[in-house]
Write a protein that holds these residues in place. Structure first.
Motif, PDB file in Angstrom:
ATOM      1  N   ARG A   1      48.908  34.703   9.086  1.00 46.41           N
ATOM      2  CA  ARG A   1      49.405  35.187  10.350  1.00 46.41           C
ATOM      3  C   ARG A   1      48.396  34.946  11.456  1.00 46.41           C
ATOM      4  N   ALA A   2      47.118  35.090  11.195  1.00 50.11           N
ATOM      5  CA  ALA A   2      46.082  34.883  12.211  1.00 50.11           C
ATOM      6  C   ALA A   2      46.058  33.419  12.619  1.00 50.11           C
ATOM      7  N   ASN A   3      46.203  32.550  11.679  1.00 46.49           N
ATOM      8  CA  ASN A   3      46.213  31.109  11.986  1.00 46.49           C
ATOM      9  C   ASN A   3      47.453  30.725  12.767  1.00 46.49           C
TER      10      ASN A   3
ATOM     11  N   GLU B   1      49.603  26.252  21.561  1.00 52.56           N
ATOM     12  CA  GLU B   1      50.820  25.585  22.009  1.00 52.56           C
ATOM     13  C   GLU B   1      51.231  26.118  23.383  1.00 52.56           C
ATOM     14  N   TRP B   2      50.996  27.374  23.677  1.00 52.57           N
ATOM     15  CA  TRP B   2      51.352  27.923  24.981  1.00 52.57           C
ATOM     16  C   TRP B   2      50.498  27.324  26.070  1.00 52.57           C
ATOM     17  N   LYS B   3      49.307  26.954  25.810  1.00 56.35           N
ATOM     18  CA  LYS B   3      48.388  26.383  26.800  1.00 56.35           C
ATOM     19  C   LYS B   3      48.814  24.956  27.150  1.00 56.35           C
ATOM     20  N   ARG B   4      49.482  24.385  26.373  1.00 54.35           N
ATOM     21  CA  ARG B   4      49.883  23.012  26.649  1.00 54.35           C
ATOM     22  C   ARG B   4      50.942  23.017  27.617  1.00 54.35           C
TER      23      ARG B   4
ATOM     24  N   LEU C   1      47.560  29.020  16.473  1.00 53.20           N
ATOM     25  CA  LEU C   1      48.354  27.830  16.763  1.00 53.20           C
ATOM     26  C   LEU C   1      49.356  28.104  17.878  1.00 53.20           C
ATOM     27  N   GLY C   2      49.932  29.252  17.890  1.00 50.26           N
ATOM     28  CA  GLY C   2      50.881  29.607  18.938  1.00 50.26           C
ATOM     29  C   GLY C   2      50.186  29.675  20.289  1.00 50.26           C
ATOM     30  N   ALA C   3      48.979  30.197  20.359  1.00 49.40           N
ATOM     31  CA  ALA C   3      48.234  30.309  21.598  1.00 49.40           C
ATOM     32  C   ALA C   3      47.869  28.922  22.093  1.00 49.40           C
TER      33      ALA C   3
END
Length: 183
Positions: free
Chosen positions: A170-172, A180-183, A176-178
Motif C-alpha cells: 500500500r505504501a508503494n 502520477e499526480w505530479k505528471r 506511485l499514485g503521488a
C-alpha cells in the motif's frame, strides 16, 4: 816428323809437265786431296752455304719479329685485362657497399616494423587486460549484487509477514499514485 818433312820436299821436286804418275806417299797425297776437297767445297759451297745462312738469318729475324709482335699483342691484352680487372673490382666493391647499405636499410626497416608491431601488441595486450579487468569486476559486482539481493530476499522473507507485506504494497502504491499526480 821426318816423313812429313820429306813429303813436303817431295812436292817441291815434282815434275811440272809431261808425266802423270802414281804417288805412293800417303801423307802427301792425303794432304793434297784434303786441300783440293776443302778448296772445292769452299769455292762451290760458299754460295750454297751463304744462301743457307741468309735463309736461316731471315727465318731467325722473322721469328724474332713475330715474337716481338706477339709479345706486344700479349702486353696489350694483359693491359686490357688489368683494366677490365680493375673495373670489375670497382664494380664488385660498389655492389658490396650497396649490398651492405641495402642490408643495413633492411635491418633498420625490420627493426622499425618489429618495434611498431611490439607497440601494437603491447597496446592490444593492455586493452585486453583492461577489458578483462572490467569484465571480471562486472562479474564480481553481479555476483555481489545477486548475493545481496538473495540475502535481502531471505531477510525480507524471514521478517515479513502478511500484514507487513500488505502495508509495504500500500505504501508503494501511494508513492506511485503521488508520482502520477505530479505528471
Amino acid at each position: 816428323m821426318k816423313n812429313v818433312t820429306n813429303s813436303f820436299v817431295f812436292l817441291a821436286h815434282w815434275p811440272f809437265a809431261g808425266s802423270f804418275g802414281l804417288n805412293t806417299d800417303i801423307l802427301a797425297t792425303n794432304l793434297i786431296n784434303l786441300t783440293v776437297v776443302v778448296g772445292v767445297l769452299i769455292f762451290f759451297g760458299k754460295g750454297v752455304l751463304k744462301d743457307l745462312l741468309d735463309n736461316r738469318k731471315q727465318r731467325i729475324l722473322s721469328t724474332i719479329r713475330n715474337s716481338e709482335e706477339l709479345r706486344r699483342g700479349t702486353l696489350e691484352q694483359l693491359e686490357k685485362a688489368r683494366i677490365r680487372l680493375q673495373k670489375v673490382e670497382l664494380e664488385a666493391d660498389e655492389y658490396r657497399m650497396n649490398g651492405y647499405s641495402e642490408i643495413e636499410r633492411e635491418k633498420e626497416n625490420l627493426i622499425n616494423a618489429t618495434s611498431i608491431s611490439l607497440e601494437q601488441l603491447e597496446k592490444s595486450k593492455n586493452e585486453t587486460l583492461y577489458f578483462e579487468k572490467q569484465r571480471a569486476m562486472n562479474q564480481v559486482r553481479q555476483r555481489i549484487f545477486q548475493q545481496a539481493v538473495q540475502g535481502a530476499l531471505g531477510t525480507l522473507n524471514s521478517c515479513l509477514n502478511t500484514e507487513l507485506h500488505f502495508r509495504t504494497i500500500r505504501a508503494n502504491i501511494g508513492i506511485l499514485g503521488a508520482i502520477e499526480w505530479k505528471r
